[in-house]
Design a protein around this motif. Structure first.
Motif, PDB file in Angstrom:
ATOM      1  N   LEU A   1      69.107 168.373  19.275  1.00 51.65           N
ATOM      2  CA  LEU A   1      69.343 168.610  20.708  1.00 51.65           C
ATOM      3  C   LEU A   1      69.024 167.369  21.525  1.00 51.65           C
ATOM      4  CD1 LEU A   1      67.919 172.229  21.139  1.00 51.65           C
ATOM      5  CD2 LEU A   1      70.307 171.538  21.319  1.00 51.65           C
ATOM      6  N   CYS A   2      67.971 166.687  21.179  1.00 53.81           N
ATOM      7  CA  CYS A   2      67.595 165.457  21.889  1.00 53.81           C
ATOM      8  C   CYS A   2      68.686 164.386  21.733  1.00 53.81           C
ATOM      9  CB  CYS A   2      66.251 164.949  21.371  1.00 53.81           C
ATOM     10  SG  CYS A   2      65.638 163.521  22.263  1.00 53.81           S
ATOM     11  N   VAL A   3      69.197 164.228  20.536  1.00 56.54           N
ATOM     12  CA  VAL A   3      70.265 163.251  20.300  1.00 56.54           C
ATOM     13  C   VAL A   3      71.518 163.631  21.081  1.00 56.54           C
ATOM     14  CG1 VAL A   3      71.832 162.339  18.529  1.00 56.54           C
ATOM     15  CG2 VAL A   3      69.379 162.481  18.066  1.00 56.54           C
ATOM     16  N   GLN A   4      71.837 164.918  21.087  1.00 58.03           N
ATOM     17  CA  GLN A   4      73.036 165.362  21.811  1.00 58.03           C
ATOM     18  C   GLN A   4      72.884 165.103  23.306  1.00 58.03           C
ATOM     19  OE1 GLN A   4      73.411 169.458  20.601  1.00 58.03           O
ATOM     20  NE2 GLN A   4      74.564 168.938  18.730  1.00 58.03           N
ATOM     21  N   ARG A   5      71.689 165.364  23.857  1.00 59.35           N
ATOM     22  CA  ARG A   5      71.448 165.085  25.273  1.00 59.35           C
ATOM     23  C   ARG A   5      71.600 163.593  25.567  1.00 59.35           C
ATOM     24  NH1 ARG A   5      66.241 167.490  25.221  1.00 59.35           N
ATOM     25  NH2 ARG A   5      66.701 169.574  24.524  1.00 59.35           N
ATOM     26  N   MET A   6      71.058 162.765  24.690  1.00 59.97           N
ATOM     27  CA  MET A   6      71.169 161.314  24.883  1.00 59.97           C
ATOM     28  C   MET A   6      72.631 160.876  24.827  1.00 59.97           C
ATOM     29  SD  MET A   6      67.715 160.018  22.848  1.00 59.97           S
ATOM     30  CE  MET A   6      68.560 158.807  21.972  1.00 59.97           C
ATOM     31  N   GLN A   7      73.410 161.459  23.901  1.00 57.27           N
ATOM     32  CA  GLN A   7      74.830 161.118  23.797  1.00 57.27           C
ATOM     33  C   GLN A   7      75.575 161.559  25.055  1.00 57.27           C
ATOM     34  OE1 GLN A   7      75.868 163.139  20.169  1.00 57.27           O
ATOM     35  NE2 GLN A   7      75.431 161.349  18.866  1.00 57.27           N
ATOM     36  N   LEU A   8      75.218 162.754  25.580  1.00 57.50           N
ATOM     37  CA  LEU A   8      75.861 163.264  26.796  1.00 57.50           C
ATOM     38  C   LEU A   8      75.544 162.354  27.979  1.00 57.50           C
ATOM     39  CD1 LEU A   8      77.485 165.521  28.226  1.00 57.50           C
ATOM     40  CD2 LEU A   8      75.304 166.671  28.601  1.00 57.50           C
ATOM     41  N   VAL A   9      74.290 161.972  28.123  1.00 63.58           N
ATOM     42  CA  VAL A   9      73.895 161.095  29.227  1.00 63.58           C
ATOM     43  C   VAL A   9      74.606 159.746  29.095  1.00 63.58           C
ATOM     44  CG1 VAL A   9      71.929 159.817  30.206  1.00 63.58           C
ATOM     45  CG2 VAL A   9      71.693 162.242  29.649  1.00 63.58           C
ATOM     46  N   ASP A  10      74.706 159.219  27.896  1.00 63.80           N
ATOM     47  CA  ASP A  10      75.394 157.941  27.685  1.00 63.80           C
ATOM     48  C   ASP A  10      76.871 158.060  28.035  1.00 63.80           C
ATOM     49  OD1 ASP A  10      75.429 155.187  26.817  1.00 63.80           O
ATOM     50  OD2 ASP A  10      76.592 155.923  25.074  1.00 63.80           O
ATOM     51  N   ALA A  11      77.516 159.174  27.615  1.00 65.34           N
ATOM     52  CA  ALA A  11      78.934 159.387  27.926  1.00 65.34           C
ATOM     53  C   ALA A  11      79.128 159.515  29.434  1.00 65.34           C
ATOM     54  CB  ALA A  11      79.452 160.624  27.199  1.00 65.34           C
ATOM     55  N   LEU A  12      78.208 160.227  30.113  1.00 61.34           N
ATOM     56  CA  LEU A  12      78.302 160.361  31.579  1.00 61.34           C
ATOM     57  C   LEU A  12      78.118 159.007  32.258  1.00 61.34           C
ATOM     58  CD1 LEU A  12      76.383 163.683  32.325  1.00 61.34           C
ATOM     59  CD2 LEU A  12      78.786 163.238  32.719  1.00 61.34           C
ATOM     60  N   ARG A  13      77.176 158.219  31.787  1.00 64.30           N
ATOM     61  CA  ARG A  13      76.938 156.897  32.363  1.00 64.30           C
ATOM     62  C   ARG A  13      78.187 156.021  32.200  1.00 64.30           C
ATOM     63  NH1 ARG A  13      72.353 154.763  29.498  1.00 64.30           N
ATOM     64  NH2 ARG A  13      71.240 156.497  30.415  1.00 64.30           N
ATOM     65  N   ASN A  14      78.791 156.038  31.036  1.00 66.59           N
ATOM     66  CA  ASN A  14      80.021 155.260  30.813  1.00 66.59           C
ATOM     67  C   ASN A  14      81.147 155.748  31.699  1.00 66.59           C
ATOM     68  OD1 ASN A  14      78.810 153.655  28.888  1.00 66.59           O
ATOM     69  ND2 ASN A  14      79.469 154.917  27.159  1.00 66.59           N
ATOM     70  N   LYS A  15      81.261 157.077  31.848  1.00 65.43           N
ATOM     71  CA  LYS A  15      82.337 157.652  32.667  1.00 65.43           C
ATOM     72  C   LYS A  15      82.148 157.290  34.132  1.00 65.43           C
ATOM     73  CE  LYS A  15      85.728 159.982  31.467  1.00 65.43           C
ATOM     74  NZ  LYS A  15      86.984 159.267  31.213  1.00 65.43           N
ATOM     75  N   MET A  16      80.857 157.232  34.571  1.00 64.28           N
ATOM     76  CA  MET A  16      80.585 156.947  35.978  1.00 64.28           C
ATOM     77  C   MET A  16      80.959 155.505  36.325  1.00 64.28           C
ATOM     78  SD  MET A  16      79.670 159.781  37.120  1.00 64.28           S
ATOM     79  CE  MET A  16      78.960 159.598  38.700  1.00 64.28           C
ATOM     80  N   THR A  17      80.993 154.627  35.363  1.00 67.35           N
ATOM     81  CA  THR A  17      81.398 153.228  35.637  1.00 67.35           C
ATOM     82  C   THR A  17      82.888 153.119  35.842  1.00 67.35           C
ATOM     83  OG1 THR A  17      81.539 152.730  33.277  1.00 67.35           O
ATOM     84  CG2 THR A  17      79.442 152.228  34.393  1.00 67.35           C
ATOM     85  N   GLN A  18      83.626 154.080  35.317  1.00 63.15           N
ATOM     86  CA  GLN A  18      85.082 154.061  35.483  1.00 63.15           C
ATOM     87  C   GLN A  18      85.427 154.696  36.824  1.00 63.15           C
ATOM     88  OE1 GLN A  18      86.557 156.214  32.136  1.00 63.15           O
ATOM     89  NE2 GLN A  18      85.788 154.736  30.640  1.00 63.15           N
ATOM     90  N   ASN A  19      86.564 154.378  37.355  1.00 65.83           N
ATOM     91  CA  ASN A  19      86.974 154.920  38.639  1.00 65.83           C
ATOM     92  C   ASN A  19      88.263 155.703  38.425  1.00 65.83           C
ATOM     93  OD1 ASN A  19      86.928 155.465  41.307  1.00 65.83           O
ATOM     94  ND2 ASN A  19      87.504 153.414  42.006  1.00 65.83           N
ATOM     95  N   ASP A  20      88.124 156.935  37.937  1.00 63.81           N
ATOM     96  CA  ASP A  20      89.307 157.755  37.696  1.00 63.81           C
ATOM     97  C   ASP A  20      89.032 159.200  38.140  1.00 63.81           C
ATOM     98  OD1 ASP A  20      87.532 158.503  35.769  1.00 63.81           O
ATOM     99  OD2 ASP A  20      88.868 158.198  34.061  1.00 63.81           O
ATOM    100  N   ASP A  21      90.007 160.081  37.861  1.00 60.57           N
ATOM    101  CA  ASP A  21      89.894 161.482  38.295  1.00 60.57           C
ATOM    102  C   ASP A  21      88.760 162.227  37.591  1.00 60.57           C
ATOM    103  OD1 ASP A  21      91.922 161.325  40.123  1.00 60.57           O
ATOM    104  OD2 ASP A  21      93.487 162.022  38.742  1.00 60.57           O
ATOM    105  N   GLU A  22      88.521 161.900  36.340  1.00 60.29           N
ATOM    106  CA  GLU A  22      87.440 162.577  35.618  1.00 60.29           C
ATOM    107  C   GLU A  22      86.087 162.251  36.249  1.00 60.29           C
ATOM    108  OE1 GLU A  22      87.632 161.627  31.476  1.00 60.29           O
ATOM    109  OE2 GLU A  22      89.485 162.741  31.181  1.00 60.29           O
ATOM    110  N   ARG A  23      85.911 161.012  36.682  1.00 57.32           N
ATOM    111  CA  ARG A  23      84.661 160.625  37.353  1.00 57.32           C
ATOM    112  C   ARG A  23      84.493 161.419  38.634  1.00 57.32           C
ATOM    113  NH1 ARG A  23      83.438 156.901  41.583  1.00 57.32           N
ATOM    114  NH2 ARG A  23      81.265 156.279  41.458  1.00 57.32           N
ATOM    115  N   ARG A  24      85.594 161.523  39.398  1.00 55.85           N
ATOM    116  CA  ARG A  24      85.555 162.284  40.653  1.00 55.85           C
ATOM    117  C   ARG A  24      85.187 163.731  40.380  1.00 55.85           C
ATOM    118  NH1 ARG A  24      88.895 165.451  42.859  1.00 55.85           N
ATOM    119  NH2 ARG A  24      90.657 164.913  41.560  1.00 55.85           N
TER     120      ARG A  24
END
Length: 166
Positions: free
Chosen positions: A23-46
């Motif tokens: 669960l800890c690894v999955q949370r870290m992967q989710l946070v990393d994926a969200l951080r990467n997505k937030m750097t992009q400027n697209d509809d999914e980020r919005r």
């Protein structure tokens, strides 16, 4: 049996530890994926930002509701305390009223007993006074004195004819 139970307990601890680490690894992967997505400027980020803002609003509403619930529960507890205090006061007053009524009953009984005693004493005194009057009348009449000619004796005899209790 003891070693088998120890092994089962150790196996359970290992399973729980593995699950927690996963669960800890999955949370870290989710946070990393969200951080990467937030750097992009697209509809999914919005959509992610809107979802997070909506989640924050809901969390605030939940916190406000919980605070209101606490306030209401405190008021309810205060009301319950006041009701309990009033109920105890009511019971105390009821006991006081009963005590007063008992005291009045006892006092009335005592007064009745005293009145009855006084009435008996009065009857006894009347009877004795009547006997004394009759004795005096009989003494005067039995002495064969002409009481009608003697004014003082006449007054005594006439007075003895009257009831002294009227």
């Amino acid at each position: 049996m003891r070693p088998m139970q120890n092994l089962e307990g150790a196996l359970e601890e290992i399973k729980i530890s593995f699950k927690n680490k996963t669960l800890c690894v999955q949370r870290m992967q989710l946070v990393d994926a969200l951080r990467n997505k937030m750097t992009q400027n697209d509809d999914e980020r919005r959509l992610i930002v809107e979802t997070m803002e909506h989640t924050v609003k809901l969390s605030k509403a939940i916190i406000e509701s919980q605070q209101q619930t606490r306030v209401i529960e405190e008021k309810l507890n205060d009301i319950r305390k006041k009701r309990l205090i009033l109920k105890q006061a009511e019971e105390d007053k009821l006991l006081q009223i009963r005590d007063v009524e008992k005291k009045k009953e006892v006092a009335n009984t005592k007064v009745s007993e005293i009145l009855e005693s006084v009435h008996k004493n009065l009857q006894t005194e009347r009877a004795m006074a009547t006997v004394i009057q009759n004795v005096f009348q009989n003494i005067i009449i039995g002495s064969r004195v002409n009481w009608a000619e003697d004014p003082s004796l006449k007054a005594v005899v006439l007075q003895l004819e009257k009831s002294i209790f009227i």
